[in-house]
Design a protein around this motif. Structure first.
Motif, PDB file in Angstrom:
ATOM      1  N   ASP A 157       0.128  -4.315   4.329  1.00  0.00           N
ATOM      2  CA  ASP A 157      -0.964  -4.637   5.233  1.00  0.00           C
ATOM      3  C   ASP A 157      -1.134  -6.146   5.272  1.00  0.00           C
ATOM      4  O   ASP A 157      -1.416  -6.770   4.248  1.00  0.00           O
TER       5      ASP A 157
ATOM      6  N   HIS B  92       3.838   0.768   2.812  1.00  0.00           N
ATOM      7  CA  HIS B  92       3.838  -0.249   3.867  1.00  0.00           C
ATOM      8  C   HIS B  92       3.136  -1.490   3.337  1.00  0.00           C
ATOM      9  O   HIS B  92       2.633  -1.494   2.210  1.00  0.00           O
TER      10      HIS B  92
ATOM     11  N   HIS C  54       0.835  -1.191   0.000  1.00  0.00           N
ATOM     12  CA  HIS C  54       0.000   0.000   0.000  1.00  0.00           C
ATOM     13  C   HIS C  54       0.872   1.244   0.000  1.00  0.00           C
ATOM     14  O   HIS C  54       1.550   1.544   0.975  1.00  0.00           O
TER      15      HIS C  54
HETATM   16 MN    MN Z   1      -2.584   0.367   4.528  1.00  0.00          MN
END
Ligand code: MN
Length: 190
Positions: A43, A41, A35
């Motif tokens: 998820d 990052h 993302h």
């Molecule tokens: Mn996210």
């Protein structure tokens, strides 16, 4: 009830993210979404009791059992989210490109819902990139964003980080084989 926070944070007119209708408690699925929001990052999401329990992993998962990655627990997501790859409009909550980086089934020898409550989870993943045994251990129980550590068991699927960084070696979508740039470009031209 479990998706209350998820719904509260989003405007579904603005965002193409799913609202979530399926609540099948028997689904044993995991997904890792790359993302590119304000910070890139990963998820990490595990289907437990009909919702995707979710953690934001700033540095992403690592196949090296000596490397423990911070995983900040975030709001539960609907099961349909596991198939979401696309672009959340900039300015909207979580705005940025989302890639299904890996997905597959999970299995645990013990009751994972109980282990989640206890903050000590052990499970096996059957993904394209992430396989074998994994741990998620809660280290800080803060009300809003509990902190956990995500790390790999030492087993046939573990690899030393200095010889194989899975994030760099296998950067594309497990669903469509697209890069982040391809996803962003293709979604923008829709
Ligand atoms: Mn996210």
């Amino acid at each position: 009830m479990a998706l209350k926070k998820y719904h509260k944070k989003r405007d579904f007119v603005e965002s193409p993210e799913p609202k979530g209708k399926i609540k099948d408690k028997n689904v044993l699925l995991f997904v890792v979404q790359k993302h590119d929001a304000s910070h890139l990052h990963y998820d990490f999401r595990l289907a437990i009791n009909g919702v995707l329990k979710s953690w934001a992993v700033p540095k992403g998962p690592c196949l090296d059992p000596t490397v423990k990655r911070l995983a900040v627990e975030v709001e539960d997501h609907p099961l349909e989210y596991a198939a979401f790859e696309g672009a959340i409009p900039k300015g909207a909550y979580g705005g940025g490109t989302v890639m299904v980086w890996d997905y597959g089934g999970w299995e645990a020898e013990t009751d994972l819902a109980k282990a989640y409550k206890k903050g000590e989870m052990k499970f096996t993943l059957y993904g394209e990139k992430l396989s074998g045994g994994w741990h998620l251990i809660r280290t800080k129980r803060e009300a809003n964003k509990p902190q956990w550590l995500l790390f790999k068991n030492d087993d046939a699927y573990s690899k030393k980080l200095n010889s194989y960084d899975v994030l760099k070696k296998q950067p594309n979508s497990a669903l469509t084989d697209r890069t982040m740039t391809q996803i962003a470009t293709e979604e923008a031209s829709k």
